[in-house]
Design a protein around this motif. Structure first.
Motif, PDB file in Angstrom:
ATOM      1  N   ARG A  13      23.835 -88.068  52.818  1.00 43.37           N
ATOM      2  CA  ARG A  13      25.150 -88.162  53.469  1.00 43.37           C
ATOM      3  C   ARG A  13      25.067 -88.157  54.981  1.00 43.37           C
ATOM      4  NH1 ARG A  13      28.065 -83.389  50.312  1.00 43.37           N
ATOM      5  NH2 ARG A  13      25.984 -82.533  50.730  1.00 43.37           N
ATOM      6  N   HIS A  14      23.936 -87.636  55.532  1.00 48.84           N
ATOM      7  CA  HIS A  14      23.861 -87.524  56.981  1.00 48.84           C
ATOM      8  C   HIS A  14      23.376 -88.815  57.640  1.00 48.84           C
ATOM      9  CE1 HIS A  14      19.738 -86.697  55.628  1.00 48.84           C
ATOM     10  NE2 HIS A  14      19.350 -87.142  56.819  1.00 48.84           N
ATOM     11  N   PHE A  15      23.025 -89.835  56.866  1.00 51.25           N
ATOM     12  CA  PHE A  15      22.483 -91.054  57.444  1.00 51.25           C
ATOM     13  C   PHE A  15      23.555 -91.816  58.212  1.00 51.25           C
ATOM     14  CE2 PHE A  15      19.110 -90.274  54.464  1.00 51.25           C
ATOM     15  CZ  PHE A  15      17.999 -90.860  55.042  1.00 51.25           C
ATOM     16  N   SER A  16      23.128 -92.439  59.310  1.00 48.98           N
ATOM     17  CA  SER A  16      24.042 -93.288  60.066  1.00 48.98           C
ATOM     18  C   SER A  16      24.076 -94.702  59.509  1.00 48.98           C
ATOM     19  CB  SER A  16      23.626 -93.321  61.545  1.00 48.98           C
ATOM     20  OG  SER A  16      22.305 -93.830  61.684  1.00 48.98           O
ATOM     21  N   GLU A  17      23.045 -95.092  58.773  1.00 46.77           N
ATOM     22  CA  GLU A  17      23.007 -96.418  58.175  1.00 46.77           C
ATOM     23  C   GLU A  17      23.882 -96.445  56.916  1.00 46.77           C
ATOM     24  OE1 GLU A  17      21.677 -99.058  59.305  1.00 46.77           O
ATOM     25  OE2 GLU A  17      20.440 -98.301  60.930  1.00 46.77           O
ATOM     26  N   PRO A  18      24.437 -97.615  56.586  1.00 49.19           N
ATOM     27  CA  PRO A  18      25.296 -97.700  55.400  1.00 49.19           C
ATOM     28  C   PRO A  18      24.517 -97.427  54.115  1.00 49.19           C
ATOM     29  CG  PRO A  18      24.849 -99.888  56.288  1.00 49.19           C
ATOM     30  CD  PRO A  18      24.351 -98.906  57.304  1.00 49.19           C
ATOM     31  N   LEU A  19      25.184 -96.806  53.172  1.00 50.31           N
ATOM     32  CA  LEU A  19      24.574 -96.510  51.886  1.00 50.31           C
ATOM     33  C   LEU A  19      24.406 -97.797  51.086  1.00 50.31           C
ATOM     34  CD1 LEU A  19      23.665 -94.324  49.794  1.00 50.31           C
ATOM     35  CD2 LEU A  19      26.051 -94.341  48.983  1.00 50.31           C
ATOM     36  N   VAL A  20      23.244 -97.943  50.458  1.00 52.67           N
ATOM     37  CA  VAL A  20      22.967 -99.061  49.556  1.00 52.67           C
ATOM     38  C   VAL A  20      22.833 -98.507  48.147  1.00 52.67           C
ATOM     39  CG1 VAL A  20      21.344-100.882  48.913  1.00 52.67           C
ATOM     40  CG2 VAL A  20      21.831-100.433  51.332  1.00 52.67           C
ATOM     41  N   SER A  21      23.577 -99.090  47.214  1.00 56.57           N
ATOM     42  CA  SER A  21      23.495 -98.692  45.806  1.00 56.57           C
ATOM     43  C   SER A  21      22.577 -99.666  45.073  1.00 56.57           C
ATOM     44  CB  SER A  21      24.885 -98.711  45.162  1.00 56.57           C
ATOM     45  OG  SER A  21      25.756 -97.818  45.816  1.00 56.57           O
ATOM     46  N   VAL A  22      21.505 -99.147  44.513  1.00 59.38           N
ATOM     47  CA  VAL A  22      20.572 -99.952  43.728  1.00 59.38           C
ATOM     48  C   VAL A  22      20.992 -99.851  42.266  1.00 59.38           C
ATOM     49  CG1 VAL A  22      18.165-100.299  43.058  1.00 59.38           C
ATOM     50  CG2 VAL A  22      18.734 -99.503  45.376  1.00 59.38           C
ATOM     51  N   VAL A  23      21.284-100.974  41.640  1.00 61.43           N
ATOM     52  CA  VAL A  23      21.761-100.999  40.259  1.00 61.43           C
ATOM     53  C   VAL A  23      20.669-101.586  39.372  1.00 61.43           C
ATOM     54  CG1 VAL A  23      23.446-102.016  38.670  1.00 61.43           C
ATOM     55  CG2 VAL A  23      24.194-101.134  40.900  1.00 61.43           C
ATOM     56  N   ILE A  24      20.214-100.778  38.405  1.00 62.78           N
ATOM     57  CA  ILE A  24      19.107-101.176  37.528  1.00 62.78           C
ATOM     58  C   ILE A  24      19.576-101.128  36.073  1.00 62.78           C
ATOM     59  CG2 ILE A  24      16.737-100.699  36.809  1.00 62.78           C
ATOM     60  CD1 ILE A  24      16.303 -99.230  39.432  1.00 62.78           C
ATOM     61  N   PRO A  25      19.880-102.272  35.456  1.00 60.30           N
ATOM     62  CA  PRO A  25      20.177-102.274  34.021  1.00 60.30           C
ATOM     63  C   PRO A  25      18.875-102.143  33.242  1.00 60.30           C
ATOM     64  CG  PRO A  25      20.256-104.508  34.880  1.00 60.30           C
ATOM     65  CD  PRO A  25      19.955-103.612  36.056  1.00 60.30           C
ATOM     66  N   ALA A  26      18.867-101.327  32.191  1.00 62.76           N
ATOM     67  CA  ALA A  26      17.619-101.083  31.463  1.00 62.76           C
ATOM     68  C   ALA A  26      17.887-101.035  29.963  1.00 62.76           C
ATOM     69  CB  ALA A  26      16.989 -99.772  31.924  1.00 62.76           C
ATOM     70  N   PHE A  27      17.225-101.923  29.238  1.00 62.31           N
ATOM     71  CA  PHE A  27      17.279-101.905  27.780  1.00 62.31           C
ATOM     72  C   PHE A  27      15.850-101.905  27.248  1.00 62.31           C
ATOM     73  CE2 PHE A  27      17.154-104.300  23.743  1.00 62.31           C
ATOM     74  CZ  PHE A  27      17.851-103.397  22.944  1.00 62.31           C
ATOM     75  N   ASN A  28      15.476-100.832  26.563  1.00 62.04           N
ATOM     76  CA  ASN A  28      14.121-100.686  26.026  1.00 62.04           C
ATOM     77  C   ASN A  28      13.076-101.043  27.083  1.00 62.04           C
ATOM     78  OD1 ASN A  28      15.203 -99.844  23.632  1.00 62.04           O
ATOM     79  ND2 ASN A  28      14.813-101.751  22.525  1.00 62.04           N
ATOM     80  N   ALA A  29      13.196-100.387  28.242  1.00 60.57           N
ATOM     81  CA  ALA A  29      12.391-100.732  29.415  1.00 60.57           C
ATOM     82  C   ALA A  29      11.339 -99.684  29.730  1.00 60.57           C
ATOM     83  CB  ALA A  29      13.317-100.905  30.622  1.00 60.57           C
ATOM     84  N   SER A  30      10.983 -98.827  28.765  1.00 58.37           N
ATOM     85  CA  SER A  30      10.087 -97.706  29.061  1.00 58.37           C
ATOM     86  C   SER A  30       8.716 -98.162  29.552  1.00 58.37           C
ATOM     87  CB  SER A  30       9.921 -96.823  27.822  1.00 58.37           C
ATOM     88  OG  SER A  30       9.369 -97.560  26.742  1.00 58.37           O
ATOM     89  N   ARG A  31       8.301 -99.372  29.204  1.00 59.23           N
ATOM     90  CA  ARG A  31       6.972 -99.843  29.595  1.00 59.23           C
ATOM     91  C   ARG A  31       6.853-100.014  31.107  1.00 59.23           C
ATOM     92  NH1 ARG A  31       4.161-105.499  27.475  1.00 59.23           N
ATOM     93  NH2 ARG A  31       2.167-105.269  28.586  1.00 59.23           N
ATOM     94  N   TYR A  32       7.938-100.449  31.759  1.00 55.28           N
ATOM     95  CA  TYR A  32       7.865-100.801  33.179  1.00 55.28           C
ATOM     96  C   TYR A  32       8.780 -99.984  34.078  1.00 55.28           C
ATOM     97  CZ  TYR A  32       5.566-104.995  31.351  1.00 55.28           C
ATOM     98  OH  TYR A  32       4.712-105.860  30.707  1.00 55.28           O
ATOM     99  N   ILE A  33       9.729 -99.255  33.516  1.00 54.21           N
ATOM    100  CA  ILE A  33      10.791 -98.668  34.333  1.00 54.21           C
ATOM    101  C   ILE A  33      10.262 -97.680  35.371  1.00 54.21           C
ATOM    102  CG2 ILE A  33      11.266 -96.823  32.657  1.00 54.21           C
ATOM    103  CD1 ILE A  33      13.867 -98.667  34.842  1.00 54.21           C
ATOM    104  N   GLU A  34       9.189 -96.958  35.079  1.00 49.40           N
ATOM    105  CA  GLU A  34       8.665 -96.016  36.072  1.00 49.40           C
ATOM    106  C   GLU A  34       8.160 -96.759  37.298  1.00 49.40           C
ATOM    107  OE1 GLU A  34       5.349 -92.449  36.672  1.00 49.40           O
ATOM    108  OE2 GLU A  34       5.668 -93.317  34.674  1.00 49.40           O
ATOM    109  N   ARG A  35       7.405 -97.846  37.090  1.00 51.61           N
ATOM    110  CA  ARG A  35       6.913 -98.630  38.229  1.00 51.61           C
ATOM    111  C   ARG A  35       8.077 -99.210  39.026  1.00 51.61           C
ATOM    112  NH1 ARG A  35       2.536-102.568  35.461  1.00 51.61           N
ATOM    113  NH2 ARG A  35       3.036-101.550  33.496  1.00 51.61           N
ATOM    114  N   THR A  36       9.115 -99.657  38.322  1.00 53.21           N
ATOM    115  CA  THR A  36      10.285-100.227  38.988  1.00 53.21           C
ATOM    116  C   THR A  36      10.995 -99.177  39.838  1.00 53.21           C
ATOM    117  OG1 THR A  36      10.600-101.875  37.242  1.00 53.21           O
ATOM    118  CG2 THR A  36      12.508-101.338  38.600  1.00 53.21           C
TER     119      THR A  36
END
Length: 397
Positions: A13-36
């Protein structure tokens, strides 16, 4: 390893730069989701929230996300019934608190500077510039770079050109103003309902480009993963989806000149033809190539020549492999990781015919832009997509 003791990750909340929301849809993604997730968490741009939408997974996706979230409090997990990638992204957009939303597929990777460069490119532009995209590498299951994306780029009002050249290329390359994403109705879930999901990204990009300017950071900052079993490997679905996306876009924008309409249709039919061939669907391949031949007979000639040369190319590759003791396509592969140093992409060599074609489409975009600008970039019809409900921002930065 991400450290949970980093204060700037615990409270943005203290950042002066605008907040960016990263949206990650995940379906049965356990193989790669940690790296992502780690590629998102290691961004040099710190003021992020990372929203993972667990789209009805039946594997350990949720458990993996929860484990990584213990190390990075910016990660938030939302679980829903399985409704498809478009609905999952829409949930993420509605829940987002940021001024900007960046989409990241659950098996893709980002270079650590991606968000910083995109925000820097977009924040100094007027609101009519709604989004910014980057280029990508194709990577395999081991994060190895297989090849580069085409270096075609365009900026500004690019609707007519994007219909033909489809610049953005994948769902992990785009950062967009959240209010614009809401205004144009988010992602269209009707494709998945019709069994032709996979090109919802292109549909969203075209509705965006029909009304707003788009910026480009001409660097390969995304690792776009291709492997058997992911959505883009369903060639039949991808081909049918692309044809339907462009058909709807052309129907919604009847002001587009006939030249640009023919160009978009022809380019998309070629893409669909190659997808149908890979799917080994003879009927759709023949139907599509017949449509292409009526407008571009030379395509058939090139196809025949390519097929006749393929055995020779295969033999040459076998000879090279035997001589070297290994497949040259697997030698010296780099990994898509933090060590990659992005460099500006050089323009590809262009034929005179291609340059004339591009100039005509650029002129179409200039004309459309001049019509739209006095009207505030709002008159283009996009009736085929229901609107998302906006909501009050959680953070006003």
């Amino acid at each position: 390893m991400l450290s949970s003791s980093d204060k700037d990750r615990r409270d943005v909340r203290h950042f002066s730069e605008p907040l960016v929301s990263v949206v990650i849809p995940a379906f049965n993604a356990s193989r790669y989701i940690e790296r992502t997730l780690r590629s998102a968490g290691r961004q040099t741009y710190r003021n992020l929230e990372i929203i993972v939408i667990n789209d009805g997974s039946t594997d350990d996706t949720a458990k993996v996300v929860e484990q990584v979230a213990l190390e990075d409090s910016r990660i938030r997990l939302l679980s829903t019934a399985n409704r498809g990638v478009a609905a999952a992204r829409n949930t993420g957009i509605q829940e987002a608190a940021g001024w900007f939303v960046a989409f990241l597929d659950a098996d893709d990777l980002w270079h650590q500077t991606k968000i910083e460069k995109q925000v820097n490119a977009l924040k100094c532009l007027s609101p009519q510039w709604a989004a910014v995209y980057v280029l990508h590498y194709i990577i395999n299951s081991d994060d190895e770079i297989l090849r580069s994306s085409r270096p075609d780029v365009a900026r500004g009002y690019i609707y007519a050109r994007h219909l033909t050249f489809k610049y953005v290329g994948n769902g992990s390359a785009l950062l967009v103003r959240r209010d614009v994403a809401l205004e144009i109705g988010g992602f269209d879930s009707s494709y998945a309902a019709a069994g032709i999901g996979g090109c919802e990204d292109l549909d969203f990009e075209l509705r965006l480009a029909a009304r707003y300017h788009v910026e480009i950071v001409p660097e390969r900052l995304v690792g776009y993963r291709q492997y058997p079993g992911n959505m883009s490997s369903n060639h039949l679905q991808m081909g049918r989806g692309a044809l339907e996306v462009v058909r709807r876009s052309l129907a919604a924008n009847p002001q587009l000149p006939q030249y640009a309409t023919r160009s978009a249709t022809n380019a998309t039919q070629k893409y669909a033809f190659w997808e149908f061939r890979q799917a080994r669907n003879t009927y759709l391949s023949l139907v599509t190539i017949w449509s292409i031949a009526r407008s571009e007979p030379g395509f058939i000639v090139r196809l025949v020549l390519e097929k006749s040369l393929r055995p020779i190319q295969h033999c040459l590759r076998l000879v090279t492999t035997t001589a070297n003791g290994q497949d040259p396509t697997r030698m010296n592969r780099s990994k898509f990781d933090q060590q990659i140093v992005p460099s500006p992409v050089e323009r590809p060599e262009e034929t005179a015919q291609f340059r004339r074609h591009l100039m005509r489409l650029t002129a179409v975009d200039a004309k459309l832009s001049s019509i739209l600008e006095p009207l505030g970039f709002a008159p283009v019809a996009i009736n085929h997509k229901p609107r998302l409900r906006s909501r009050t921002r959680k953070a006003d930065i």
